[in-house]
Scaffold this motif. Sequence first.
Motif: not given
Length: 254
Positions: A87-102, A114-118
């Motif tokens: 594998i010459d190139i790894l492009l880590n692109n998978a990600g999700i968003q979840h919007r809510a008040p903190f 965090l698990d998906t994006n990091l």
Amino acid sequence: MVGMFDLTGKIALVTGGGSGLGLAMAKGLAAHGAHVVLVGRNLPRLDAAATSIKDAGGSAEPVVCDLLDVDSPTAMVRDLEERHGRIDILLNNAGIQHRAPFVAFEDADWYRVLDTNLTAPFRMARAVAPAMIARGSGKIINTLSVLSSLGRASVIPYGAAKGGLKTLTRGLAVELGAANVQVNGIAPGYILTEMNTALAANPEFDGWLRARTPAGRWGRPEELAGAAVFLASAGSDFVTGHVLTVDGGLTASV
């Protein structure tokens, strides 16, 4: 396709490659000669994405993998290395968003973001790195965000994850540099993707964004392809630990 941006014969693994930014960047890599492995969980979507690349004259294959499973990324990488040799190139692109008040953000949603994006990009990089180190070459590209450096209400976990991914990118660049493995990030601004559909449909936000961005508009997914090709190619062999921002000037303005 001749020259420093030629990717002919390269094997590029793109997570989240079935749609949106991942597919747009995968198309760019394929157009410059790479064989792209599109990774995700939705096989029909991956099949359609691979077909669109092949119909345009490129080379692509779909691979189903649950990136949140502890063992699956390593098993997938091992299988791909056996079938393709490397594998010459790894492009880590998978990600999700979840919007809510903190104050209303649930623990389960925090960990999912965090698990998906990091965590998943960490595992993918850990899976491909040994062979890249042994071979003395490789490219790892992480999809970050302008929110890797900026704060915004209602998306704090996403920003925290992307900020962590930015630091991970630089740490990997330092550790893998001597092995001639370059690790960089692409930080998109606000791009017209499925993830941002609700924002684009909100007249107040749309007006704010257009006024806030010097280019005066939303970005298009295909406008990230050039950045991906550059960071995947020999043209970036002395570029590592860098974050290439593609945001229409948003982070350059006050």
